[in-house]
Design a protein around this motif. Structure first.
Motif, mmCIF file in Angstrom:
data_model
loop_
_atom_site.group_PDB
_atom_site.id
_atom_site.type_symbol
_atom_site.label_atom_id
_atom_site.label_comp_id
_atom_site.label_asym_id
_atom_site.label_seq_id
_atom_site.Cartn_x
_atom_site.Cartn_y
_atom_site.Cartn_z
ATOM 1 N N SER A 30 -2.010 18.246 33.629
ATOM 2 C CA SER A 30 -3.130 17.317 33.774
ATOM 3 C C SER A 30 -3.790 17.139 32.410
ATOM 4 O O SER A 30 -4.326 18.093 31.845
ATOM 5 N N THR A 31 -3.745 15.915 31.896
ATOM 6 C CA THR A 31 -4.354 15.691 30.574
ATOM 7 C C THR A 31 -5.867 15.902 30.639
ATOM 8 O O THR A 31 -6.463 16.385 29.685
ATOM 9 N N GLY A 32 -6.485 15.568 31.790
ATOM 10 C CA GLY A 32 -7.927 15.796 31.938
ATOM 11 C C GLY A 32 -8.252 17.280 31.815
ATOM 12 O O GLY A 32 -9.176 17.675 31.088
ATOM 13 N N LEU A 35 -7.763 18.432 28.212
ATOM 14 C CA LEU A 35 -8.857 17.988 27.331
ATOM 15 C C LEU A 35 -10.130 18.796 27.596
ATOM 16 O O LEU A 35 -10.831 19.181 26.652
ATOM 17 N N ARG A 36 -10.434 19.056 28.884
ATOM 18 C CA ARG A 36 -11.634 19.862 29.192
ATOM 19 C C ARG A 36 -11.513 21.260 28.586
ATOM 20 O O ARG A 36 -12.497 21.835 28.136
ATOM 21 N N GLU A 37 -10.301 21.804 28.545
ATOM 22 C CA GLU A 37 -10.072 23.117 27.934
ATOM 23 C C GLU A 37 -10.366 23.037 26.424
ATOM 24 O O GLU A 37 -11.005 23.928 25.866
ATOM 25 N N GLY A 56 -16.997 8.226 30.260
ATOM 26 C CA GLY A 56 -16.054 7.626 31.211
ATOM 27 C C GLY A 56 -15.045 6.713 30.535
ATOM 28 O O GLY A 56 -14.404 5.894 31.185
ATOM 29 N N LYS A 57 -14.921 6.856 29.188
ATOM 30 C CA LYS A 57 -13.945 6.008 28.477
ATOM 31 C C LYS A 57 -12.670 6.787 28.218
ATOM 32 O O LYS A 57 -12.668 8.019 28.288
ATOM 33 N N LEU A 58 -11.592 6.067 27.876
ATOM 34 C CA LEU A 58 -10.339 6.757 27.581
ATOM 35 C C LEU A 58 -10.368 7.306 26.159
ATOM 36 O O LEU A 58 -10.879 6.672 25.234
ATOM 37 N N ASP A 84 -0.077 14.351 35.570
ATOM 38 C CA ASP A 84 -1.258 13.919 36.322
ATOM 39 C C ASP A 84 -2.299 13.425 35.312
ATOM 40 O O ASP A 84 -2.786 14.201 34.497
ATOM 41 N N GLY A 85 -2.566 12.130 35.348
ATOM 42 C CA GLY A 85 -3.557 11.587 34.407
ATOM 43 C C GLY A 85 -2.934 11.083 33.121
ATOM 44 O O GLY A 85 -3.638 10.693 32.185
ATOM 45 N N PHE A 86 -1.633 11.087 33.047
ATOM 46 C CA PHE A 86 -0.886 10.583 31.885
ATOM 47 C C PHE A 86 0.430 10.031 32.384
ATOM 48 O O PHE A 86 1.077 10.687 33.203
ATOM 49 N N PRO A 91 0.588 1.544 26.074
ATOM 50 C CA PRO A 91 1.132 2.245 24.900
ATOM 51 C C PRO A 91 1.498 3.705 25.188
ATOM 52 O O PRO A 91 2.488 4.219 24.663
ATOM 53 N N GLN A 92 0.726 4.367 26.058
ATOM 54 C CA GLN A 92 1.078 5.758 26.398
ATOM 55 C C GLN A 92 2.392 5.795 27.188
ATOM 56 O O GLN A 92 3.234 6.667 26.981
ATOM 57 N N ALA A 93 2.575 4.837 28.112
ATOM 58 C CA ALA A 93 3.807 4.798 28.917
ATOM 59 C C ALA A 93 5.016 4.529 28.016
ATOM 60 O O ALA A 93 6.075 5.139 28.184
HETATM 61 P P1 AMP Z 1 -9.370 13.145 34.537
HETATM 62 O O1 AMP Z 1 -9.764 14.535 34.854
HETATM 63 O O2 AMP Z 1 -7.887 12.915 34.616
HETATM 64 O O3 AMP Z 1 -10.147 12.120 35.322
HETATM 65 O O4 AMP Z 1 -9.737 12.904 32.988
HETATM 66 C C1 AMP Z 1 -11.055 13.021 32.536
HETATM 67 C C2 AMP Z 1 -11.251 12.214 31.276
HETATM 68 O O5 AMP Z 1 -10.360 12.680 30.255
HETATM 69 C C3 AMP Z 1 -10.965 10.722 31.391
HETATM 70 O O6 AMP Z 1 -12.062 9.994 31.904
HETATM 71 C C4 AMP Z 1 -10.663 10.364 29.945
HETATM 72 O O7 AMP Z 1 -11.845 10.296 29.164
HETATM 73 C C5 AMP Z 1 -9.891 11.585 29.462
HETATM 74 N N1 AMP Z 1 -8.440 11.434 29.680
HETATM 75 C C6 AMP Z 1 -7.639 12.164 30.526
HETATM 76 N N2 AMP Z 1 -6.363 11.749 30.445
HETATM 77 C C7 AMP Z 1 -6.342 10.725 29.554
HETATM 78 C C8 AMP Z 1 -5.313 9.860 29.053
HETATM 79 N N3 AMP Z 1 -4.034 9.970 29.456
HETATM 80 N N4 AMP Z 1 -5.671 8.920 28.144
HETATM 81 C C9 AMP Z 1 -6.931 8.800 27.706
HETATM 82 N N5 AMP Z 1 -7.947 9.559 28.141
HETATM 83 C C10 AMP Z 1 -7.663 10.532 29.058
#
Ligand code: AMP
Length: 211
Positions: A30-32, A35-37, A56-58, A84-86, A91-93
């Motif tokens: 999970s990329t989310g 990133l939180r880590e 709430g932005k990417l 999950d989340g990626f 462009p990422q795909a």
């Molecule tokens: P999530 O927990 O998957 O909802 O991710 C939380 C936040 O992390 C998102 O609102 C984005 O700011 C960032 N994030 C997670 N995955 C991605 C991704 N693949 N591309 C860009 N930002 C991401």
């Protein structure tokens, strides 16, 4: 089993992923969560990502793609993975396609978890997370018997900054504008399967087992 879980925030991707991970013994990436880590650890990536996440932005594609190239090259991904989340943008795909073809592997499927915007807002605005162990509750659907404390470990329950209603609405807008186009991208490759995110928590597993 190499699979992507697609769907708006709050579709239940994490819950569905847990069942798939257990059955196929593959890492749930999970990329989310990653990133939180980074934010928690205060890394350079975490410092760069935090501002986007709270709003709430990417997070910019180049940061995410570099993080995922690194992650997918780890040994535990050799037998498969569940993303999950990626990817979350075209462009990422495309970067993922290039990476997988360089690695000589192919995706088995992309499962889209479908839920309405109203259900997303109801689910996410009531979500509470334990600061210590990460357990997830909901103020109406799954409240903790210990009030503001975690039933499992006694940790403090909090609301993620990005689970506030105005931020959820922005995340949904970002999903519809930037991530939803991936549905037709993967449909065109014959990989997309649609599953209702308002039914059973093992609906994704059932679809994958039917493969
Ligand atoms: P999530 O927990 O998957 O909802 O991710 C939380 C936040 O992390 C998102 O609102 C984005 O700011 C960032 N994030 C997670 N995955 C991605 C991704 N693949 N591309 C860009 N930002 C991401």
């Amino acid at each position: 089993m190499r699979v992507i879980l697609l769907g708006p925030p709050g579709a239940g991707k994490g819950t569905q992923a847990a069942a798939v991970k257990e059955r196929f013994q593959i890492p749930h990436i999970s990329t989310g969560d990653m990133l939180r880590e980074h934010v928690k650890e205060g890394t350079e990536l975490g410092r760069k990502a935090k501002e986007y996440m709270d709003g709430g932005k990417l997070v910019p594609d180049d940061l995410i793609i570099a993080m995922m190239e690194d992650r997918l090259s780890k040994e535990d991904c050799a037998g498969g993975f569940l993303l999950d989340g990626f990817p979350r943008t075209l462009p990422q795909a495309e970067a993922l396609d290039r990476l997988l073809s360089k690695m000589g592997i192919k995706l088995d499927g992309v499962v889209l978890l479908d839920v309405s915007d109203d259900v997303v807002v109801e689910r996410l605005s009531g979500r509470r997370v334990c600061r210590s162990c990460g357990a997830i509750y909901h103020v109406s659907f799954h409240p903790s018997s210990r009030g503001d404390l975690c039933e499992a470990c006694g940790g403090e329950l909090y609301q993620r900054d990005d689970d506030r209603e105005e931020v959820i609405r922005r995340r949904l807008k970002v999903y519809h504008e930037q991530t939803a186009p991936l549905e037709s991208y993967y449909e065109g490759k014959g990989l997309l399967r649609r599953v209702s995110g308002e039914g059973a928590t093992d609906a994704v597993l059932k679809v994958l087992q039917g493969n």
